[in-house]
Write a protein that holds these residues in place. Sequence first.
Motif, PDB file in Angstrom:
ATOM      1  N   PRO A  89       1.332  -1.310  -0.059  1.00  0.00           N
ATOM      2  CA  PRO A  89      -0.142   0.250  -0.096  1.00  0.00           C
ATOM      3  C   PRO A  89       0.589   1.750   0.009  1.00  0.00           C
ATOM      4  N   SER A  90       0.034   2.708  -0.750  1.00  0.00           N
ATOM      5  CA  SER A  90       0.682   3.210  -0.760  1.00  0.00           C
ATOM      6  C   SER A  90      -0.251   5.089  -0.722  1.00  0.00           C
ATOM      7  N   ALA A  91       0.238   6.269  -1.058  1.00  0.00           N
ATOM      8  CA  ALA A  91      -0.608   6.763  -0.086  1.00  0.00           C
ATOM      9  C   ALA A  91      -1.654   7.095  -1.776  1.00  0.00           C
ATOM     10  N   VAL A  92      -1.126   6.858  -3.327  1.00  0.00           N
ATOM     11  CA  VAL A  92      -2.002   6.373  -4.022  1.00  0.00           C
ATOM     12  C   VAL A  92      -2.896   5.562  -3.789  1.00  0.00           C
ATOM     13  N   ALA A  93      -2.280   4.438  -3.712  1.00  0.00           N
ATOM     14  CA  ALA A  93      -3.405   3.428  -3.487  1.00  0.00           C
ATOM     15  C   ALA A  93      -3.177   2.614  -2.614  1.00  0.00           C
ATOM     16  N   PRO A  94      -4.538   1.710  -2.314  1.00  0.00           N
ATOM     17  CA  PRO A  94      -4.236   0.966  -0.768  1.00  0.00           C
ATOM     18  C   PRO A  94      -3.688  -1.328  -1.627  1.00  0.00           C
ATOM     19  N   ARG A  95      -3.863  -1.152  -0.853  1.00  0.00           N
ATOM     20  CA  ARG A  95      -3.910  -2.636  -1.060  1.00  0.00           C
ATOM     21  C   ARG A  95      -4.497  -3.371  -1.162  1.00  0.00           C
ATOM     22  N   VAL A  96      -5.275  -4.285  -1.948  1.00  0.00           N
ATOM     23  CA  VAL A  96      -6.277  -4.545  -2.689  1.00  0.00           C
ATOM     24  C   VAL A  96      -6.450  -6.744  -2.974  1.00  0.00           C
ATOM     25  N   SER A  97      -4.934  -7.160  -2.955  1.00  0.00           N
ATOM     26  CA  SER A  97      -5.103  -8.323  -3.738  1.00  0.00           C
ATOM     27  C   SER A  97      -5.422  -9.314  -2.741  1.00  0.00           C
ATOM     28  N   HIS A  98      -5.742  -8.527  -0.634  1.00  0.00           N
ATOM     29  CA  HIS A  98      -5.961  -9.814  -0.008  1.00  0.00           C
ATOM     30  C   HIS A  98      -7.561  -9.745  -0.452  1.00  0.00           C
ATOM     31  N   LEU A  99      -8.236  -8.709  -1.155  1.00  0.00           N
ATOM     32  CA  LEU A  99      -9.541  -8.826  -1.164  1.00  0.00           C
ATOM     33  C   LEU A  99      -9.977 -10.712  -1.621  1.00  0.00           C
ATOM     34  N   PHE A 100      -8.585 -11.394  -2.051  1.00  0.00           N
ATOM     35  CA  PHE A 100      -9.169 -12.318  -2.765  1.00  0.00           C
ATOM     36  C   PHE A 100      -8.659 -13.387  -2.011  1.00  0.00           C
ATOM     37  N   LEU A 101      -8.784 -13.207  -0.802  1.00  0.00           N
ATOM     38  CA  LEU A 101      -8.861 -14.396   0.371  1.00  0.00           C
ATOM     39  C   LEU A 101      -9.935 -14.266   0.919  1.00  0.00           C
ATOM     40  N   LEU A 102     -10.938 -13.003   1.038  1.00  0.00           N
ATOM     41  CA  LEU A 102     -12.089 -13.881   1.326  1.00  0.00           C
ATOM     42  C   LEU A 102     -12.781 -14.328   0.374  1.00  0.00           C
ATOM     43  N   VAL A 103     -12.606 -14.338  -1.204  1.00  0.00           N
ATOM     44  CA  VAL A 103     -13.049 -15.206  -1.634  1.00  0.00           C
ATOM     45  C   VAL A 103     -12.930 -16.876  -1.670  1.00  0.00           C
ATOM     46  N   LEU A 104     -11.424 -16.906  -1.463  1.00  0.00           N
ATOM     47  CA  LEU A 104     -10.770 -18.624  -1.207  1.00  0.00           C
ATOM     48  C   LEU A 104     -11.428 -19.216  -0.165  1.00  0.00           C
ATOM     49  N   ALA A 105     -11.803 -17.487   1.273  1.00  0.00           N
ATOM     50  CA  ALA A 105     -12.612 -18.799   2.859  1.00  0.00           C
ATOM     51  C   ALA A 105     -13.838 -19.231   2.318  1.00  0.00           C
TER      52      ALA A 105
END
Length: 443
Positions: A89-105
């Motif tokens: 994550p940075s000031a320009v864009a947040p981290r989003v790849s972890h959202l796919f962990l909810l899909v996996l769950a």
Amino acid sequence: MKQLEDQSRRFRLAYGTAALTVGILTTGWGLVFAYMQAWSLAVMDAALIVTAFASYALTRRHQLSAALFLSQFSFLAIVIVFCLLFDVPSAVAPRVSHLFLLVLALLGYINYQRENSRLQVALIALCLVSFVFFASTNFRVPYADPIADEFRIYGSWLNTIVAIIMLCGGVYAMQREFARNLDQARDLKAALTNREFELFYQPQVDQTGKLTGAEALLRWKRPGGGYVSPAEFIPVAEEAGFMPVIGDWVFNESCKTLVFWQQDAATRDLKLSVNVSVDQFMKDDFVDTVLARLTTLEIDPTRLKLELTESMMADDVDLIVSKMSALRTAGVTISLDDFGTGYSSLSHLRRLPIHEIKIDRSFVQEAPGNKRNQLLLKSIFDIARTLDMSVVAEGIETKEQFLLLQSFGCTVFQGYYFGRPLPLPGFHKQWAHDSAPPLAETA
């Protein structure tokens, strides 16, 4: 059964489509990263592509469980590595790849409903813990190589949209399944009131094909339709808590059949096997109810077999042994059904006061062409003889299977080779005054 097959087909189609979509989407990003000469990202995408298309191929080959586990293991590892190395994550864009962990769950939960396992629970827990960690921290490894912000700002929007769409699709699929089960549970409750259940009887014979008894098998005839397979409605009945009530109905109808049989010299000595669910057997008054019913109707207890599944061994073994002992003392035959597929061990088998074990049909059907199965079956018969138990072989469909089990010393046989389950009038017409018609004709 047809509805189950249709449901499984729909699930395979949905999962295959999702895997193909992920594969195509990732291929697009892989080409972008290759064009940018971001080779580490391209390698990560290549791993995702291989996993996605391999899962799609397994799904097409009807190996859904293998596809699901491959996807979960691989995607979990890839997403974690991607979050640590590239999606920082940075000031320009947040981290989003972890959202796919909810899909996996969610995918893991759906798979757990299909096939319960501790491994699946561990995978779900790991996905959720990883999601919480990445959502709550800006953690990055020292050697991380973040994607350039000018690409991440577009990727964050696209990946978030895709993840939300996949979550919505999974929730919709679950909602459809829950609604189907709820509707069927309501129909089952109405079936009890409207007397839509019926017992079929499948013959059990000795080595010569002489009828020795039958197994009572539950069927549900929908109004205006055909019969519903127990494989479809029994799991719903168990989940809805209806099995004790349904089991009581089956037992009472079976007792009526035994009363009817003892009035005819041709059927007076037949034994009737009745399946008993875990919930029904574990009722406090189960033993008293069974013995009282037999006494009231003046039924010889030795003509009743109660078939209990190995899954029952997951409960209080001491209590189970006590109940079995009381029934055995009264003369009721105790049979351990689907032997070899559940929780039983040699120590359980030694402790349980049972008269016979019933070999699961999967062992019987694969035995003629499988030496390992033959050795296993022979060992089961040796153990049964040592413990003074008889063995019933079910699922016999061919003469080859019959002769093989006969050579091992089996004395009780059941399966389509001898006769299909029939309503009581049809069973009597075919069997009551003819000791061995199917075997005499086909052997």
